[in-house]
Design a protein around this motif. Structure first.
Motif, short mmCIF file in Angstrom:
data_model
loop_
_atom_site.label_atom_id
_atom_site.label_comp_id
_atom_site.label_asym_id
_atom_site.label_seq_id
_atom_site.Cartn_x
_atom_site.Cartn_y
_atom_site.Cartn_z
N THR A 2 52.48 39.60 32.23
CA THR A 2 51.32 40.15 31.86
C THR A 2 51.35 42.00 32.00
O THR A 2 51.91 42.28 33.17
N LEU A 5 47.02 46.85 32.56
CA LEU A 5 45.56 47.15 31.95
C LEU A 5 45.25 48.57 32.21
O LEU A 5 45.12 49.00 33.22
N ALA A 91 48.70 46.96 28.06
CA ALA A 91 47.34 46.49 27.20
C ALA A 91 46.35 47.55 27.56
O ALA A 91 46.37 48.30 28.41
N ARG A 114 40.67 37.18 29.78
CA ARG A 114 41.92 37.95 29.10
C ARG A 114 43.16 36.99 28.92
O ARG A 114 43.41 36.44 29.91
N PRO A 116 46.78 37.30 27.93
CA PRO A 116 47.88 38.16 27.74
C PRO A 116 49.06 37.60 26.71
O PRO A 116 49.89 38.46 26.14
N ASP A 119 47.25 38.58 20.98
CA ASP A 119 47.24 40.18 20.58
C ASP A 119 45.98 40.81 21.02
O ASP A 119 46.03 42.01 21.36
N GLU A 139 46.45 44.10 23.32
CA GLU A 139 47.63 43.93 24.03
C GLU A 139 48.80 44.69 23.43
O GLU A 139 48.65 45.07 22.22
N SER A 141 51.36 43.84 22.12
CA SER A 141 51.74 43.04 20.74
C SER A 141 51.22 43.38 19.67
O SER A 141 51.24 43.26 18.48
#
Length: 196
Positions: A2, A5, A91, A114, A116, A119, A139, A141
């Motif tokens: 993950t 954040l 993220a 969330r 992860p 997206d 995220e 991605s």
């Protein structure tokens, strides 16, 4: 694994409809930007304020960690893309600075739910049921799609959520009601019981 954040408080808008800087508006005794900043800082590992180049020395913003927009003024996507370029492996919990009813419970719930592996994790809007991109976790991605859409001339993060792998949580009610106009500001001040 993950991604960490980080928080991004979007404050680079020109506040045309409000006719004054929304970040500087006082609702309960302090500028909205500082109240939103504290909420974001309390729930993320690091937090930043997204600004345009002309805002870096603004007294309200100057004392906070900043990420300066690297993209022409195209709305919130400029701030999101700039943050993703600065720290591509994290993220981002992205917040608009014009959410005076937002509370810590709403942010904790978003973080707790969330996913992860997707997206983005977002709330549904209480007004139209569509994904709300400005109280959302983006995220790493999501960056490729956001950047491609920007290059193709599509600057709407909400529309990007429709093609990304997005977890849409039920609306948190009025917590995401924003104030873009003087009339909306007065309505929110009434709901908050503000007297000044």
């Amino acid at each position: 694994m993950t991604a960490p954040l980080y928080g991004l408080l979007l404050s680079g808008g020109e506040s045309r409809r409000m006719q004054q800087d929304k970040a500087a508006l006082d609702y309960l005794g302090e500028p909205q930007l500082l109240r939103a900043w504290r909420l974001l800082e309390d729930v993320t590992e690091r937090a930043f304020v997204s600004v345009r180049d002309a805002q870096t020395a603004d007294p309200l913003r100057a004392g906070l960690p900043q990420i300066v927009d690297r993209y022409p003024a195209v709305g919130p996507i400029a701030g999101i893309l700039s943050a993703q370029a600065e720290y591509p492996d994290v993220a981002w919990l992205v917040l608009a600075c014009d959410l005076p009813l937002l509370d810590e419970t709403t942010l904790h719930e978003l973080i707790a739910r969330r996913d992860p592996q997707l997206d983005a994790t977002v709330y549904a809007s209480s007004h139209d049921g569509l994904p709300e991109p400005l109280c959302a976790i983006w995220e790493p991605s999501s960056a490729v799609t956001l950047l491609q859409r920007y290059r193709d001339g599509s600057h709407c993060p909400r529309k990007a959520l429709a093609i990304l792998r997005t977890l849409v949580l039920p609306s948190p009610g009025e917590a995401l009601d924003n104030a873009n106009t003087p009339a909306e500001r007065e309505d929110i001040r009434r709901r908050l019981g503000a007297t000044t």
